[in-house]
Design a protein around this motif. Structure first.
Motif, PDB file in Angstrom:
ATOM      1  N   UNK A   1       6.815   5.238 -10.568  1.00 15.18           N
ATOM      2  CA  UNK A   1       5.764   5.620  -9.613  1.00 15.18           C
ATOM      3  C   UNK A   1       5.040   4.447  -8.952  1.00 15.18           C
ATOM      4  N   UNK A   2       4.986   3.284  -9.614  1.00 17.39           N
ATOM      5  CA  UNK A   2       4.267   2.171  -8.991  1.00 17.39           C
ATOM      6  C   UNK A   2       5.071   0.880  -8.875  1.00 17.39           C
ATOM      7  N   UNK A   3       6.399   0.953  -9.095  1.00 13.98           N
ATOM      8  CA  UNK A   3       7.239  -0.240  -8.999  1.00 13.98           C
ATOM      9  C   UNK A   3       8.658   0.156  -8.631  1.00 13.98           C
ATOM     10  N   UNK A   4       9.236  -0.554  -7.661  1.00 13.74           N
ATOM     11  CA  UNK A   4      10.632  -0.352  -7.288  1.00 13.74           C
ATOM     12  C   UNK A   4      11.317  -1.720  -7.267  1.00 13.74           C
ATOM     13  N   UNK A   5      12.483  -1.799  -7.922  1.00 12.28           N
ATOM     14  CA  UNK A   5      13.282  -3.021  -7.926  1.00 12.28           C
ATOM     15  C   UNK A   5      14.487  -2.767  -7.044  1.00 12.28           C
ATOM     16  N   UNK A   6      14.664  -3.599  -6.003  1.00  7.90           N
ATOM     17  CA  UNK A   6      15.759  -3.457  -5.057  1.00  7.90           C
ATOM     18  C   UNK A   6      16.720  -4.633  -5.169  1.00  7.90           C
TER      19      UNK A   6
ATOM     20  N   UNK B   1       5.641  -3.492  -5.528  1.00  9.43           N
ATOM     21  CA  UNK B   1       4.635  -3.060  -6.495  1.00  9.43           C
ATOM     22  C   UNK B   1       3.501  -2.364  -5.751  1.00  9.43           C
ATOM     23  N   UNK B   2       3.189  -1.142  -6.154  1.00  5.40           N
ATOM     24  CA  UNK B   2       2.109  -0.387  -5.526  1.00  5.40           C
ATOM     25  C   UNK B   2       0.771  -1.079  -5.774  1.00  5.40           C
ATOM     26  N   UNK B   3       0.022  -1.306  -4.720  1.00  2.00           N
ATOM     27  CA  UNK B   3      -1.289  -1.939  -4.833  1.00  2.00           C
ATOM     28  C   UNK B   3      -2.209  -1.057  -5.674  1.00  2.00           C
ATOM     29  N   UNK B   4      -2.918  -1.658  -6.595  1.00  2.00           N
ATOM     30  CA  UNK B   4      -3.875  -0.957  -7.444  1.00  2.00           C
ATOM     31  C   UNK B   4      -5.257  -1.129  -6.836  1.00  2.00           C
ATOM     32  N   UNK B   5      -5.757  -0.091  -6.213  1.00  2.00           N
ATOM     33  CA  UNK B   5      -7.037  -0.198  -5.515  1.00  2.00           C
ATOM     34  C   UNK B   5      -8.220  -0.307  -6.460  1.00  2.00           C
TER      35      UNK B   5
ATOM     36  N   UNK C   1       0.802  -1.220   0.000  1.00  2.00           N
ATOM     37  CA  UNK C   1       0.000   0.000   0.000  1.00  2.00           C
ATOM     38  C   UNK C   1       0.837   1.274   0.000  1.00  2.00           C
ATOM     39  N   UNK C   2       2.022   1.256   0.621  1.00  2.00           N
ATOM     40  CA  UNK C   2       2.833   2.468   0.765  1.00  2.00           C
ATOM     41  C   UNK C   2       4.238   2.220   0.226  1.00  2.00           C
ATOM     42  N   UNK C   3       4.387   2.440  -1.063  1.00  2.00           N
ATOM     43  CA  UNK C   3       5.656   2.173  -1.747  1.00  2.00           C
ATOM     44  C   UNK C   3       6.822   2.979  -1.157  1.00  2.00           C
ATOM     45  N   UNK C   4       6.695   4.292  -0.951  1.00  2.00           N
ATOM     46  CA  UNK C   4       7.841   5.046  -0.409  1.00  2.00           C
ATOM     47  C   UNK C   4       8.325   4.544   0.954  1.00  2.00           C
ATOM     48  N   UNK C   5       7.410   4.153   1.826  1.00  2.00           N
ATOM     49  CA  UNK C   5       7.831   3.681   3.154  1.00  2.00           C
ATOM     50  C   UNK C   5       8.566   2.354   3.074  1.00  2.00           C
TER      51      UNK C   5
END
Length: 124
Positions: free
Chosen positions: A35-40, A52-56, A13-17
């Motif tokens: 904006x809706x996906x980060x690869x670490x 992956x940011x949840x798509x509500x 739900x909270x990608x930045x955190x």
């Protein structure tokens, strides 16, 4: 099949955190940030993490499927083999403009298995 890498995908739900948590406390670094996906990733044997940011807007049953992803070689050949074997392919082989081939299968319990192959981007 030759697996050359793997990652775990979390729908959150909270990608930045979550990005901050993994990069600050666990030593991961960003390989891709959208904006809706980060690869670490890390330099050691840690598995790569995709956040992956949840798509509500999606139906609840499609929101949080567990995903394990494997980077493989010769995905075109593997796709043909899996299709011929009658594997439960849920996303047919496709090529992204940023340099990736991808397909997905889903096991009987709903675990999504994503197979990817990194290739030169379109137009490169």
């Amino acid at each position: 099949m030759n697996i050359v890498g793997s990652k775990v995908v979390f729908t959150i739900d909270d990608l930045p955190r979550s990005r901050h948590f993994f990069t600050t406390h666990l030593g991961f670094r960003e390989m891709l940030d959208t904006p809706d996906l980060v690869w670490l990733n890390r330099d050691d044997a840690a598995v790569d993490i995709m956040l992956h940011q949840r798509d509500l807007e999606r139906p609840p049953e499609r929101i949080a499927q567990p995903v394990v992803a494997f980077a493989v070689t010769d995905l075109v050949k593997e796709s043909a083999r899996l299709s011929a074997e009658g594997a439960p392919v849920t996303t047919r082989l496709w090529r992204s403009p940023w340099g990736e081939r991808l397909m997905r299968l889903t096991d009987p319990n709903g675990i999504v298995v994503e197979l990817t192959e990194w290739i030169p981007p379109s137009g490169a």
